[in-house]
Motif scaffolding. Structure first.
Motif, PDB file in Angstrom:
ATOM      1  N   GLU A 322     -74.489   1.178  21.456  1.00  8.63           N
ATOM      2  CA  GLU A 322     -75.405   2.217  21.932  1.00  8.63           C
ATOM      3  C   GLU A 322     -74.767   3.050  23.044  1.00  8.63           C
ATOM      4  O   GLU A 322     -74.970   4.272  23.126  1.00  8.63           O
ATOM      5  N   GLU A 323     -73.988   2.392  23.911  1.00  5.12           N
ATOM      6  CA  GLU A 323     -73.289   3.124  24.978  1.00  5.12           C
ATOM      7  C   GLU A 323     -72.266   4.069  24.375  1.00  5.12           C
ATOM      8  O   GLU A 323     -72.153   5.241  24.784  1.00  5.12           O
ATOM      9  N   LEU A 324     -71.515   3.560  23.405  1.00  5.66           N
ATOM     10  CA  LEU A 324     -70.503   4.391  22.745  1.00  5.66           C
ATOM     11  C   LEU A 324     -71.157   5.583  22.053  1.00  5.66           C
ATOM     12  O   LEU A 324     -70.672   6.713  22.141  1.00  5.66           O
ATOM     13  N   ARG A 325     -72.268   5.328  21.377  1.00  8.10           N
ATOM     14  CA  ARG A 325     -72.928   6.400  20.629  1.00  8.10           C
ATOM     15  C   ARG A 325     -73.381   7.514  21.581  1.00  8.10           C
ATOM     16  O   ARG A 325     -73.170   8.698  21.301  1.00  8.10           O
ATOM     17  N   PHE A 326     -73.988   7.143  22.705  1.00 10.42           N
ATOM     18  CA  PHE A 326     -74.429   8.172  23.652  1.00 10.42           C
ATOM     19  C   PHE A 326     -73.245   8.985  24.162  1.00 10.42           C
ATOM     20  O   PHE A 326     -73.281  10.217  24.192  1.00 10.42           O
ATOM     21  N   CYS A 327     -72.186   8.287  24.578  1.00  3.27           N
ATOM     22  CA  CYS A 327     -71.010   8.982  25.132  1.00  3.27           C
ATOM     23  C   CYS A 327     -70.389   9.908  24.084  1.00  3.27           C
ATOM     24  O   CYS A 327     -69.988  11.041  24.401  1.00  3.27           O
ATOM     25  N   ALA A 328     -70.306   9.443  22.854  1.00  2.00           N
ATOM     26  CA  ALA A 328     -69.726  10.261  21.782  1.00  2.00           C
ATOM     27  C   ALA A 328     -70.571  11.493  21.524  1.00  2.00           C
ATOM     28  O   ALA A 328     -70.058  12.614  21.365  1.00  2.00           O
ATOM     29  N   GLU A 329     -71.884  11.320  21.502  1.00  2.00           N
ATOM     30  CA  GLU A 329     -72.782  12.437  21.215  1.00  2.00           C
ATOM     31  C   GLU A 329     -72.847  13.442  22.353  1.00  2.00           C
ATOM     32  O   GLU A 329     -73.257  14.592  22.149  1.00  2.00           O
ATOM     33  N   HIS A 330     -72.422  13.039  23.544  1.00  2.00           N
ATOM     34  CA  HIS A 330     -72.505  13.927  24.703  1.00  2.00           C
ATOM     35  C   HIS A 330     -71.129  14.301  25.248  1.00  2.00           C
ATOM     36  O   HIS A 330     -70.979  14.609  26.425  1.00  2.00           O
ATOM     37  N   GLY A 331     -70.128  14.263  24.366  1.00  2.00           N
ATOM     38  CA  GLY A 331     -68.878  14.937  24.672  1.00  2.00           C
ATOM     39  C   GLY A 331     -67.705  14.121  25.152  1.00  2.00           C
ATOM     40  O   GLY A 331     -66.642  14.683  25.432  1.00  2.00           O
ATOM     41  N   ALA A 332     -67.847  12.792  25.271  1.00  2.00           N
ATOM     42  CA  ALA A 332     -66.696  11.989  25.714  1.00  2.00           C
ATOM     43  C   ALA A 332     -65.573  12.077  24.685  1.00  2.00           C
ATOM     44  O   ALA A 332     -65.815  12.012  23.476  1.00  2.00           O
ATOM     45  N   ASP A 333     -64.350  12.217  25.163  1.00  2.00           N
ATOM     46  CA  ASP A 333     -63.186  12.289  24.277  1.00  2.00           C
ATOM     47  C   ASP A 333     -62.616  10.910  23.977  1.00  2.00           C
ATOM     48  O   ASP A 333     -62.135  10.648  22.872  1.00  2.00           O
TER      49      ASP A 333
END
Length: 351
Positions: A322-333
């Motif tokens: 869930e942490e990964l999904r949020f970061c991915a959806e909000h622009g983390a490279d």
């Protein structure tokens, strides 16, 4: 400028010679005289607080002073010592070698650390860093551990605690940087290699970092695959000095990363001034970010600043999907954390 720290690890001489001892107060001087008389050491009093002592084996005397007679750190801080070899004269140059008895005490305790550095008894672990859009290995953060005589591992936190106490951060930090490069070469790693360094341990980058740059070139690394990561940025008081260090790395073709962004009020100011290639968002912000609206807002603000300036964003400490999904959806490279893999002596080659 030539920095003497870049050349040799501090050691306690075992030679015979003379000690010049200065005590902060008369009471300490009298206690020192008591020690000298008990051990039948010849001495002269220069004044009420200064003694000139002829000794055999300086290291033995220092050990006895620290562990038998002056067992209080406060007392040891109040006594300064300068050692001169037999026949050596007191000159202005020798003043830089004056140490408090407490500094010698810390150096005695650091003998295991000195032995580890002398014997290159460090090992490097690799933790994968993931390219989120491509779901592939982007690189590895290198993490050093000590190897004890029984082959058990000594944690980096303990190593650096020893180094801080004995004023040996520069030597340990340098050994870790160079061991990381050598091990990455042995493991034939051609992805990005993140190498930690402590900026407060570096005085002049042109001198203090030359051996690290030499190894990177000698091992034929592509400079853009080496990312030097600033750790303990919260301890940095002189931002201009840190900028000089980072500018030197950049001038050699290396990339720069800042750690723990979002953990302190000054971190965004550092991003603006230092202009890193990568910023690592603090793990405390990433923890359960999918459930924490305040952390989400901070993350999105950091991400927007990074995107506006061409800086890559790395989410650190990812442990849940869930942490990964949020970061991915909000622009983390990029992402790093136990979700992908723990630090290991053998680098993870693919997900």
């Amino acid at each position: 400028m030539n920095c003497p720290r870049c050349h040799s690890i501090p050691r306690i001489s075992q030679n015979n010679g003379n000690m010049i001892i200065s005590c902060a107060v008369k009471e300490l001087a009298e206690k020192m005289v008591e020690f000298l008389n008990r051990h039948q050491l010849a001495f002269q009093r220069e004044d009420s607080r200064t003694l000139y002592v002829k000794i055999v084996n300086f290291k033995t005397i220092i050990d006895q002073l620290c562990h038998e007679h002056f067992t209080s750190a406060v007392q040891r801080e109040g006594i300064t010592v300068l050692f001169l070899d037999n026949g050596e004269k007191l000159t202005a140059e020798k003043i830089k070698y004056i140490k408090t008895l407490q500094q010698y005490y810390d150096l005695i305790k650091a003998q295991k650390l000195i032995s580890l550095i002398d014997n290159h008894a460090l090992t490097t672990y690799f933790q994968p860093i993931v390219d989120i859009p491509n779901n592939s290995i982007y690189g590895y953060e290198t993490l050093c551990r000590g190897v004890d005589d029984d082959n058990s591992l000594i944690s980096p936190s303990l190593l650096f605690e020893w180094a801080r106490q004995a004023d040996m951060l520069f030597y340990l930090d340098r050994e870790c940087r160079e061991m990381s490069l050598k091990t990455a070469a042995v493991k034939n790693i051609r992805a990005k290699v993140f190498i930690n360094f402590i900026p407060t341990a570096i005085y002049d980058p042109h001198h203090c970092l030359q051996s690290t740059v030499k190894w990177a070139n000698q091992l034929e690394f592509d400079p853009k695959n080496i990312i030097f990561e600033v750790t303990e940025s919260e301890r940095v008081e002189d931002i201009d000095h840190l900028k000089d260090i980072l500018d030197y790395y950049k001038s050699q073709g290396f990339m720069i990363a800042l750690d723990d962004i979002g953990s302190g009020y000054s971190s965004l100011n550092m991003v603006a001034k230092l202009q890193p290639d990568v910023i690592k968002v603090d793990r405390e912000l990433i923890k359960d970010i999918h459930e924490n609206s305040m952390n989400q807002s901070v993350f999105c603000a950091i991400n927007q600043i990074a995107k506006d300036n061409g800086t890559l964003v790395l989410a650190e400490g990812v442990e849940k999907s869930e942490e990964l999904r949020f970061c991915a959806e909000h622009g983390a490279d990029l992402a790093q954390g136990y979700y992908f893999g723990r630090p290991n002596g053998e680098p993870l080659r693919k997900l």
